[in-house]
Write a protein that holds these residues in place. Sequence first.
Motif, mmCIF file in Angstrom:
data_model
loop_
_atom_site.group_PDB
_atom_site.id
_atom_site.type_symbol
_atom_site.label_atom_id
_atom_site.label_comp_id
_atom_site.label_asym_id
_atom_site.label_seq_id
_atom_site.Cartn_x
_atom_site.Cartn_y
_atom_site.Cartn_z
ATOM 1 N N ARG A 19 -0.419 -9.908 2.287
ATOM 2 C CA ARG A 19 -1.691 -10.325 2.656
ATOM 3 C C ARG A 19 -2.678 -10.886 1.451
ATOM 4 O O ARG A 19 -2.125 -10.583 0.402
ATOM 5 N N ARG A 30 -1.305 2.079 4.335
ATOM 6 C CA ARG A 30 -0.473 2.153 5.369
ATOM 7 C C ARG A 30 -1.152 1.662 6.794
ATOM 8 O O ARG A 30 -0.450 0.926 7.547
ATOM 9 N N ARG A 31 -2.414 2.003 6.975
ATOM 10 C CA ARG A 31 -3.033 1.427 8.281
ATOM 11 C C ARG A 31 -4.115 0.430 8.280
ATOM 12 O O ARG A 31 -4.792 0.271 9.189
ATOM 13 N N GLY A 32 -4.129 -0.170 7.155
ATOM 14 C CA GLY A 32 -5.018 -1.116 7.104
ATOM 15 C C GLY A 32 -6.526 -0.927 7.287
ATOM 16 O O GLY A 32 -7.427 -1.872 7.755
ATOM 17 N N ASN A 46 -9.916 -3.456 7.968
ATOM 18 C CA ASN A 46 -10.478 -3.426 9.415
ATOM 19 C C ASN A 46 -11.898 -2.445 9.590
ATOM 20 O O ASN A 46 -12.245 -2.098 10.397
ATOM 21 N N ASN A 81 2.158 -6.190 0.885
ATOM 22 C CA ASN A 81 2.377 -6.730 2.452
ATOM 23 C C ASN A 81 2.213 -8.161 2.414
ATOM 24 O O ASN A 81 2.329 -8.619 3.601
ATOM 25 N N SER A 141 6.349 1.012 7.958
ATOM 26 C CA SER A 141 5.678 -0.159 7.771
ATOM 27 C C SER A 141 4.202 -0.049 8.046
ATOM 28 O O SER A 141 3.694 0.650 8.816
ATOM 29 N N PRO A 142 3.370 -0.945 7.144
ATOM 30 C CA PRO A 142 1.754 -1.047 7.302
ATOM 31 C C PRO A 142 1.509 -1.456 8.761
ATOM 32 O O PRO A 142 2.474 -2.313 9.085
ATOM 33 N N TRP A 143 0.626 -1.033 9.440
ATOM 34 C CA TRP A 143 0.247 -1.581 10.523
ATOM 35 C C TRP A 143 -1.551 -1.557 10.547
ATOM 36 O O TRP A 143 -1.926 -0.572 9.927
ATOM 37 N N ASP A 144 -1.998 -2.404 11.218
ATOM 38 C CA ASP A 144 -3.529 -2.556 11.269
ATOM 39 C C ASP A 144 -4.075 -1.629 12.310
ATOM 40 O O ASP A 144 -3.782 -1.592 13.659
ATOM 41 N N GLN A 145 -4.982 -0.685 11.865
ATOM 42 C CA GLN A 145 -5.534 0.261 12.634
ATOM 43 C C GLN A 145 -7.069 0.316 12.196
ATOM 44 O O GLN A 145 -7.440 0.195 11.179
#
Length: 375
Positions: free
Chosen positions: A17, A233-235, A239, A15, A172-176
């Motif tokens: 990063r 997928r969720r970061g 985090n 992704n 799509s990956p997302w931050d969670q």
Amino acid sequence: MPVASSIPAAEREQNGRQRMFFIDNLRVWLTALVILHHLAITFGRSGPWYYLVPNSPEAATLGSLVFLLINQAYFMGLFFGVSAYFTPGSVDRKGVGQFIRDRALRLGVPLVLFVFVLGPVAALHGQLVTTGHYTFADYLSSIGFGPLWFVEVLIIFTAIYLAVRRGRPAPSPWDQTLRGRSVIIFGVGLVLTTYLFRFILPLSSPVPYLEIASGYEIPQYAAFFVVGILAYRRGWLRNLPSRFGIVGGIVAVGATIVLSPVLITGVEQATQRGTWQSAVYALWEQTFAIGCCLALLVFFRRFVNRQGPIAAELARSAFPAYVVHAPVITWLAVAMAPLGLNAVLGFVVAAVLGIPLTFAVAAGVRRLPGLRHVF
């Protein structure tokens, strides 16, 4: 027992990063633990291996078993989670066809190499020392997955993931941020699943035909593989709150202190189907695994998230080190036999020599012309 992700250290997160170097460094640490694990078996005579030093005292065997049980509770599950973490992004970037070809090269070739070459070479020294001869029949009997059962199971899990994902668009990956309640629910479910699974496959029972020595841990391996995919997928790794590492470490140590009296006094019952001691063992094991993994992830992210030339070389050599470690440490143990060291001192010396030697051999192997694109 087995190890490392087949993802090369130079590969970046898909992704875009910044690469999380702590994952590479964690893989190096886990690979070193695998080497120590099998050296403990060698010098403690506490399980099946290619060579066992003779005349180990009972105290050495007992100490080895404690070390093995603690390791076995978490480290291979963490390996599966780390390996799974890179899988979704790799499939997204390469496409299914190219991903399969890549994995056939990076996983299939080392597996075949070990089964037909490195495994028999590891068995060669032990066979010669024990019986004084080595025949073609001995070679045939030494063919097997050995510690590469990890790669075998990783291939199976990856194939299942591809089958489930087939025809579906990549999310799509997302931050969670991972929630504590989710960790607790996951832990309770894993404990119950592990306990029930051991009605089918009790402790110390291998999986028939697949040669998975720790097959009774399959629920943990599968669960951690799924968590690794979700974590990408969720970061979750980026985090993960630092407090989770602190709480995880406290829970892991606390569960060991509180439950160890039951485990020590009911070892035989804990290996049987359906006993309450088996339930307690499943509770300790999976609680310890989750807590220890959270603590290690946070610790490495906080304190070991950088990489110089030496660390980068170790990271690139982690998977090949896993592949070649069996013959390397077996030969080393045989070579040390004339020294007559006691089991504890022999283990320490073999560890000090064996870990750097294995990584050095691995660094050379991955530079061989025919293997540069494999490792």
